[in-house]
Design a protein around this motif. Structure first.
Motif, mmCIF file in Angstrom:
data_model
loop_
_atom_site.group_PDB
_atom_site.id
_atom_site.type_symbol
_atom_site.label_atom_id
_atom_site.label_comp_id
_atom_site.label_asym_id
_atom_site.label_seq_id
_atom_site.Cartn_x
_atom_site.Cartn_y
_atom_site.Cartn_z
ATOM 1 N N ALA A 62 0.829 -1.217 0.000
ATOM 2 C CA ALA A 62 0.000 0.000 0.000
ATOM 3 C C ALA A 62 0.861 1.263 0.000
ATOM 4 C CB ALA A 62 -0.949 -0.007 1.200
ATOM 5 N N GLU A 63 1.970 1.259 0.744
ATOM 6 C CA GLU A 63 2.856 2.434 0.790
ATOM 7 C C GLU A 63 3.528 2.674 -0.564
ATOM 8 O OE1 GLU A 63 5.645 2.620 4.058
ATOM 9 O OE2 GLU A 63 4.177 1.687 5.408
ATOM 10 N N ILE A 64 3.970 1.594 -1.186
ATOM 11 C CA ILE A 64 4.609 1.723 -2.495
ATOM 12 C C ILE A 64 3.606 2.274 -3.502
ATOM 13 C CG2 ILE A 64 5.707 0.475 -4.402
ATOM 14 C CD1 ILE A 64 6.541 -1.643 -2.169
ATOM 15 N N ALA A 65 2.413 1.681 -3.555
ATOM 16 C CA ALA A 65 1.385 2.128 -4.503
ATOM 17 C C ALA A 65 1.000 3.585 -4.239
ATOM 18 C CB ALA A 65 0.162 1.221 -4.434
ATOM 19 N N ALA A 66 0.915 3.972 -2.978
ATOM 20 C CA ALA A 66 0.564 5.360 -2.643
ATOM 21 C C ALA A 66 1.619 6.333 -3.157
ATOM 22 C CB ALA A 66 0.382 5.507 -1.132
ATOM 23 N N GLN A 67 2.899 5.988 -2.989
ATOM 24 C CA GLN A 67 3.963 6.865 -3.487
ATOM 25 C C GLN A 67 3.940 6.929 -5.007
ATOM 26 O OE1 GLN A 67 6.336 8.909 -1.651
ATOM 27 N NE2 GLN A 67 6.186 9.694 -3.724
ATOM 28 N N GLY A 90 8.688 -13.223 0.546
ATOM 29 C CA GLY A 90 7.407 -12.717 1.029
ATOM 30 C C GLY A 90 7.334 -11.211 1.129
ATOM 31 N N ARG A 91 8.453 -10.541 1.386
ATOM 32 C CA ARG A 91 8.465 -9.080 1.510
ATOM 33 C C ARG A 91 8.593 -8.379 0.165
ATOM 34 N NH1 ARG A 91 6.385 -6.502 5.075
ATOM 35 N NH2 ARG A 91 7.934 -4.862 5.194
ATOM 36 N N ASP A 92 8.826 -9.109 -0.905
ATOM 37 C CA ASP A 92 8.990 -8.515 -2.239
ATOM 38 C C ASP A 92 7.624 -8.249 -2.855
ATOM 39 O OD1 ASP A 92 11.823 -8.523 -2.278
ATOM 40 O OD2 ASP A 92 11.844 -10.645 -2.827
ATOM 41 N N VAL A 93 7.154 -7.006 -2.717
ATOM 42 C CA VAL A 93 5.799 -6.668 -3.181
ATOM 43 C C VAL A 93 5.768 -5.479 -4.141
ATOM 44 C CG1 VAL A 93 4.661 -7.658 -1.154
ATOM 45 C CG2 VAL A 93 5.374 -5.253 -1.117
ATOM 46 N N SER A 94 6.920 -5.065 -4.635
ATOM 47 C CA SER A 94 6.942 -3.924 -5.558
ATOM 48 C C SER A 94 6.161 -4.203 -6.837
ATOM 49 C CB SER A 94 8.379 -3.545 -5.919
ATOM 50 O OG SER A 94 9.019 -2.956 -4.820
ATOM 51 N N VAL A 95 6.305 -5.396 -7.369
ATOM 52 C CA VAL A 95 5.604 -5.730 -8.620
ATOM 53 C C VAL A 95 4.095 -5.647 -8.417
ATOM 54 C CG1 VAL A 95 5.190 -7.567 -10.315
ATOM 55 C CG2 VAL A 95 7.516 -7.116 -9.475
ATOM 56 N N GLU A 96 3.612 -6.199 -7.332
ATOM 57 C CA GLU A 96 2.167 -6.147 -7.054
ATOM 58 C C GLU A 96 1.699 -4.700 -6.868
ATOM 59 O OE1 GLU A 96 3.638 -10.115 -6.493
ATOM 60 O OE2 GLU A 96 4.349 -8.243 -5.609
ATOM 61 N N HIS A 104 3.103 -1.981 -8.145
ATOM 62 C CA HIS A 104 3.122 -1.349 -9.465
ATOM 63 C C HIS A 104 1.881 -1.735 -10.259
ATOM 64 C CE1 HIS A 104 7.040 0.702 -10.436
ATOM 65 N NE2 HIS A 104 7.284 0.251 -9.226
ATOM 66 N N ARG A 105 1.579 -3.011 -10.273
ATOM 67 C CA ARG A 105 0.425 -3.475 -11.064
ATOM 68 C C ARG A 105 -0.897 -2.951 -10.511
ATOM 69 N NH1 ARG A 105 3.229 -9.234 -12.375
ATOM 70 N NH2 ARG A 105 4.280 -8.506 -14.270
ATOM 71 N N ASP A 106 -0.925 -2.598 -9.222
ATOM 72 C CA ASP A 106 -2.120 -1.945 -8.660
ATOM 73 C C ASP A 106 -2.337 -0.570 -9.286
ATOM 74 O OD1 ASP A 106 -2.544 -4.091 -6.946
ATOM 75 O OD2 ASP A 106 -1.663 -3.095 -5.192
ATOM 76 N N VAL A 107 -1.268 0.033 -9.780
ATOM 77 C CA VAL A 107 -1.309 1.399 -10.298
ATOM 78 C C VAL A 107 -1.392 1.449 -11.825
ATOM 79 C CG1 VAL A 107 -0.028 3.596 -10.365
ATOM 80 C CG2 VAL A 107 -0.058 2.229 -8.264
ATOM 81 N N SER A 134 14.254 -12.526 -10.990
ATOM 82 C CA SER A 134 13.791 -11.136 -11.013
ATOM 83 C C SER A 134 12.414 -11.046 -11.661
ATOM 84 C CB SER A 134 14.759 -10.259 -11.806
ATOM 85 O OG SER A 134 14.189 -8.974 -11.976
ATOM 86 N N ARG A 135 11.585 -10.183 -11.125
ATOM 87 C CA ARG A 135 10.270 -9.928 -11.701
ATOM 88 C C ARG A 135 10.169 -8.473 -12.155
ATOM 89 N NH1 ARG A 135 5.840 -10.713 -8.034
ATOM 90 N NH2 ARG A 135 7.169 -9.797 -6.457
ATOM 91 N N ALA A 136 11.245 -7.919 -12.673
ATOM 92 C CA ALA A 136 11.231 -6.538 -13.149
ATOM 93 C C ALA A 136 10.044 -6.337 -14.082
ATOM 94 C CB ALA A 136 12.535 -6.212 -13.877
ATOM 95 N N CYS A 137 9.386 -5.180 -13.962
ATOM 96 C CA CYS A 137 8.209 -4.915 -14.784
ATOM 97 C C CYS A 137 8.093 -3.421 -15.045
ATOM 98 C CB CYS A 137 6.949 -5.454 -14.122
ATOM 99 S SG CYS A 137 6.522 -4.659 -12.560
ATOM 100 N N ALA A 138 7.188 -3.073 -15.951
ATOM 101 C CA ALA A 138 6.982 -1.664 -16.295
ATOM 102 C C ALA A 138 5.552 -1.464 -16.764
ATOM 103 C CB ALA A 138 7.963 -1.233 -17.386
ATOM 104 N N GLY A 139 5.109 -0.221 -16.669
ATOM 105 C CA GLY A 139 3.771 0.126 -17.128
ATOM 106 C C GLY A 139 3.613 1.623 -17.239
ATOM 107 N N VAL A 140 2.382 2.023 -17.532
ATOM 108 C CA VAL A 140 2.035 3.432 -17.689
ATOM 109 C C VAL A 140 0.775 3.702 -16.883
ATOM 110 C CG1 VAL A 140 1.355 5.200 -19.355
ATOM 111 C CG2 VAL A 140 3.007 3.467 -20.022
ATOM 112 N N ALA A 141 0.726 4.860 -16.244
ATOM 113 C CA ALA A 141 -0.484 5.304 -15.544
ATOM 114 C C ALA A 141 -0.521 6.828 -15.577
ATOM 115 C CB ALA A 141 -0.491 4.823 -14.095
ATOM 116 N N GLY A 142 -1.652 7.379 -15.928
ATOM 117 C CA GLY A 142 -1.817 8.831 -15.916
ATOM 118 C C GLY A 142 -0.782 9.568 -16.737
#
Length: 183
Positions: free
Chosen positions: A60-65, A88-94, A96-99, A126-134
């Motif tokens: 939630a903190e990552i997605a908020a930032q 278990g603590r690796d949640v950046s990909v999730e 990012h995908r929320d955004v 590695s689960r490196a990923c990318a996307g676009v939002a806004g």
């Protein structure tokens, strides 16, 4: 491995505004080597470091930032480092995908290909990923300085250079949010 680059020197260089987010439960500004690596490369390439932050491995903190920077007209691209692994603590990909509004699937594939040349089959972790939002590009990179160098040097540097041919991320930036303007 360095991929071939072709620059059209008749085109102007267009600086882009980057934000760097380090995702870590243990890093501070004093020992954020991956964030430092990205910040140095961004400015050395002639771009602007518009913002920088560190946040905990909390989805939630990552997605908020990420959402804060997507809403900030002074940020064109967000690079996060850390939290792309398998624990278990690796949640950046999730986060990012929320955004994301759209995912750039080929980024992860290309990153894995480049990583394979350097670290062999360990690249699979590695689960490196990318996307676009806004209208903002978002990239989730691994937390090692080497992985950040690889992503920047072999993918992001050429793609964020308007002179790079046959196409690049900069030239389509004005159209990333066209669906929002049609409403």
């Amino acid at each position: 491995m360095t991929l071939p680059r072709r620059l059209d020197e008749t085109r102007p260089f267009v600086p882009v505004r980057f934000a760097v987010l380090t995702v870590s439960d243990t890093r501070s500004a004093a020992d954020d080597r991956s964030g430092d690596t990205l910040a140095e490369r961004i400015t050395q390439a002639g771009h602007e470091l518009a913002a920088r932050a560190i946040c905990r491995d909390e989805r939630a903190e990552i997605a908020a930032q990420l959402r804060l920077w997507v809403a900030d007209a002074g940020v064109d691209v967000v690079l996060s480092t850390g939290g792309t692994g398998l624990t278990g603590r690796d949640v950046s990909v999730e986060a990012h995908r929320d955004v994301y509004e759209k995912e750039i699937e080929a980024f992860g594939t290309l990153f894995t290909y480049i990583s394979m040349q350097k670290i062999g089959t360990s690249a699979i972790q590695s689960r490196a990923c990318a996307g676009v939002a806004g209208g903002t590009y978002l990239f989730a990179l691994p937390g090692s300085p080497g992985a950040c160098r690889d992503a920047w040097d072999d993918i992001l540097l050429p793609q964020f250079d308007y002179r790079h041919l046959p196409c690049n991320f900069v030239e389509i930036m004005p159209r990333l949010d066209e669906h929002l303007r049609r409403k």
